[in-house]
Each structure stands twice: as C-alpha cells, then as structure tokens.
Scaffold this motif. Sequence first.
Motif, PDB file in Angstrom:
ATOM      1  N   THR A  44       0.724  -1.336   0.036  1.00  0.00           N
ATOM      2  CA  THR A  44       0.083   0.123  -0.069  1.00  0.00           C
ATOM      3  C   THR A  44       0.996   1.165  -0.070  1.00  0.00           C
ATOM      4  O   THR A  44       1.982   1.135   0.588  1.00  0.00           O
ATOM      5  CB  THR A  44      -0.915  -0.078   1.237  1.00  0.00           C
ATOM      6  OG1 THR A  44      -1.617  -1.343   1.160  1.00  0.00           O
ATOM      7  CG2 THR A  44      -1.960   1.101   1.152  1.00  0.00           C
ATOM      8  N   VAL A  45       0.513   2.312  -0.821  1.00  0.00           N
ATOM      9  CA  VAL A  45       1.141   3.475  -0.756  1.00  0.00           C
ATOM     10  C   VAL A  45       0.140   4.387  -0.189  1.00  0.00           C
ATOM     11  O   VAL A  45      -0.875   4.839  -0.788  1.00  0.00           O
ATOM     12  CB  VAL A  45       1.619   3.805  -2.285  1.00  0.00           C
ATOM     13  CG1 VAL A  45       2.439   5.402  -2.161  1.00  0.00           C
ATOM     14  CG2 VAL A  45       2.504   3.103  -2.794  1.00  0.00           C
ATOM     15  N   LEU A  46       0.495   5.089   1.024  1.00  0.00           N
ATOM     16  CA  LEU A  46      -0.366   6.149   1.491  1.00  0.00           C
ATOM     17  C   LEU A  46       0.332   7.352   1.758  1.00  0.00           C
ATOM     18  O   LEU A  46       1.378   7.675   1.803  1.00  0.00           O
ATOM     19  CB  LEU A  46      -0.545   5.674   3.000  1.00  0.00           C
ATOM     20  CG  LEU A  46      -1.198   4.250   3.188  1.00  0.00           C
ATOM     21  CD1 LEU A  46      -1.049   3.807   4.577  1.00  0.00           C
ATOM     22  CD2 LEU A  46      -2.432   4.379   2.678  1.00  0.00           C
ATOM     23  N   GLY A  47      -0.744   8.396   1.418  1.00  0.00           N
ATOM     24  CA  GLY A  47      -0.168   9.953   1.761  1.00  0.00           C
ATOM     25  C   GLY A  47       0.409  10.357   0.526  1.00  0.00           C
ATOM     26  O   GLY A  47       0.963  11.543   0.456  1.00  0.00           O
ATOM     27  N   ALA A  48       0.513   9.533  -0.742  1.00  0.00           N
ATOM     28  CA  ALA A  48       1.153  10.299  -1.820  1.00  0.00           C
ATOM     29  C   ALA A  48       0.295  10.719  -2.738  1.00  0.00           C
ATOM     30  O   ALA A  48      -0.814  10.608  -2.651  1.00  0.00           O
ATOM     31  CB  ALA A  48       1.818   9.199  -2.272  1.00  0.00           C
ATOM     32  N   THR A  49       0.869  11.859  -3.467  1.00  0.00           N
ATOM     33  CA  THR A  49      -0.099  12.335  -4.715  1.00  0.00           C
ATOM     34  C   THR A  49      -0.074  11.225  -5.898  1.00  0.00           C
ATOM     35  O   THR A  49       0.657  10.354  -5.680  1.00  0.00           O
ATOM     36  CB  THR A  49       0.692  13.598  -5.250  1.00  0.00           C
ATOM     37  OG1 THR A  49       1.826  13.372  -5.992  1.00  0.00           O
ATOM     38  CG2 THR A  49       0.908  14.695  -4.294  1.00  0.00           C
ATOM     39  N   SER A  50      -0.999  11.435  -6.674  1.00  0.00           N
ATOM     40  CA  SER A  50      -1.101  10.334  -7.905  1.00  0.00           C
ATOM     41  C   SER A  50       0.534  10.088  -8.555  1.00  0.00           C
ATOM     42  O   SER A  50       0.527   8.938  -8.967  1.00  0.00           O
ATOM     43  CB  SER A  50      -2.446  10.503  -8.772  1.00  0.00           C
ATOM     44  OG  SER A  50      -1.965  11.752  -9.308  1.00  0.00           O
ATOM     45  N   GLU A  51       1.188  11.359  -8.834  1.00  0.00           N
ATOM     46  CA  GLU A  51       2.442  11.025  -9.512  1.00  0.00           C
ATOM     47  C   GLU A  51       3.330  10.396  -8.521  1.00  0.00           C
ATOM     48  O   GLU A  51       4.055   9.358  -9.187  1.00  0.00           O
ATOM     49  CB  GLU A  51       2.773  12.862  -9.771  1.00  0.00           C
ATOM     50  CG  GLU A  51       1.890  13.297 -10.602  1.00  0.00           C
ATOM     51  CD  GLU A  51       0.543  13.987 -10.222  1.00  0.00           C
ATOM     52  OE1 GLU A  51       0.602  14.136  -8.772  1.00  0.00           O
ATOM     53  OE2 GLU A  51      -0.253  14.367 -10.964  1.00  0.00           O
ATOM     54  N   GLN A  52       3.233  10.601  -7.423  1.00  0.00           N
ATOM     55  CA  GLN A  52       4.317  10.262  -6.291  1.00  0.00           C
ATOM     56  C   GLN A  52       4.283   8.549  -6.262  1.00  0.00           C
ATOM     57  O   GLN A  52       4.923   7.828  -6.301  1.00  0.00           O
ATOM     58  CB  GLN A  52       4.334  10.781  -4.980  1.00  0.00           C
ATOM     59  CG  GLN A  52       4.807  12.237  -4.858  1.00  0.00           C
ATOM     60  CD  GLN A  52       4.526  12.834  -3.596  1.00  0.00           C
ATOM     61  OE1 GLN A  52       3.641  12.485  -3.066  1.00  0.00           O
ATOM     62  NE2 GLN A  52       5.582  13.547  -3.286  1.00  0.00           N
TER      63      GLN A  52
END
Length: 162
Positions: A44-52
């Motif tokens: 899971t990737v949390l707290g990132a912008t969609s680009e990040q």
Amino acid sequence: MRLRSWTTLSLMTIAQVAWGQTSTNPKLVKTEATSPEPSVNSYTVLGATSEQETLVRDQIRIMQPDVYPLRVLFVSHWKYVETARTFRLHVPAGYISAMFTHLPSRSVFIDSDRYVSDDSLGYWVAHELGHLAANSASENAADKAAREYRKRLKDARKRAVH
C-alpha cells in the motif's frame, strides 16, 4: 468494586452478542466471497500524490526487490520527525534522513517535504528496500543489497532514452 462489576457485565454482554453472530452452518460462508491471500508483492502507498504513487510503484516494479514493503508512507516533515522519534530511529553521523524503514512492520516512511527529485527518490527507496532484503538496520548491509536495485533502475533509464 463498582467499576469491576460494570466491566464484567459489559464483557459478558459483548460475549453473548458475539456468540449470537456465529453460525454452525458452513454453507453460509461461500468460498467465492472470501478475499484471496494478498500477493507477496502487494503493498500500500499512503499519503502520496497520484504522481508520487505512480513513480514509486514504477520504481519498485523495476527494482524487483527480494522483499517488498507492506506499506510505503509519504508523510509531512513534522509527522516524519515524530514517527522517527517514536521508533527511536538512529541516524548515523554524516547521514541526513529523508526516509527510513521500520523493519518489524516492513514500512517505508518518506518525508514528503524533503525528497528532492524523482531520481533521488529511486536511489533512496533502493536503499530502504536494501534494509528489507538484508533484514538489517545496518547502513552497509542496506547499501550492499541496494546496489543491484540501483543498477536495475539505471538500466531501465538507459532503455527509456533509446
């Protein structure tokens, strides 16, 4: 004594409700309805912008690490500092910490206010994945494991240019 009585009564009530929700009929649970086991490389990737998020997922896909993180968290600087303090992160002399890995939870924390560029993100994520691969907090062990990941990123960049 009164608190103890209320606590016991509450626990007994909760237990009765929980028992009432179980069933001995195995046909009530369908195998199609249960969720599948998570994949070894799902995270899971949390707290990132969609680009990040896209960037970090692409970089991790290219690196093909031996051990994947369970979560990658992009956090603001104050939250990063607080989390590092909570986990008692030790930063060796001469190092600046823009991300760290918490080995027991296989979580990579990234200070979203301090990472500089997309290339540096890949370079340092490789290092953090090296910690996971080596299952060690040692910076030397992480760098050694990260060499192959960084090479894969570099090769992918060369192929993209041509």
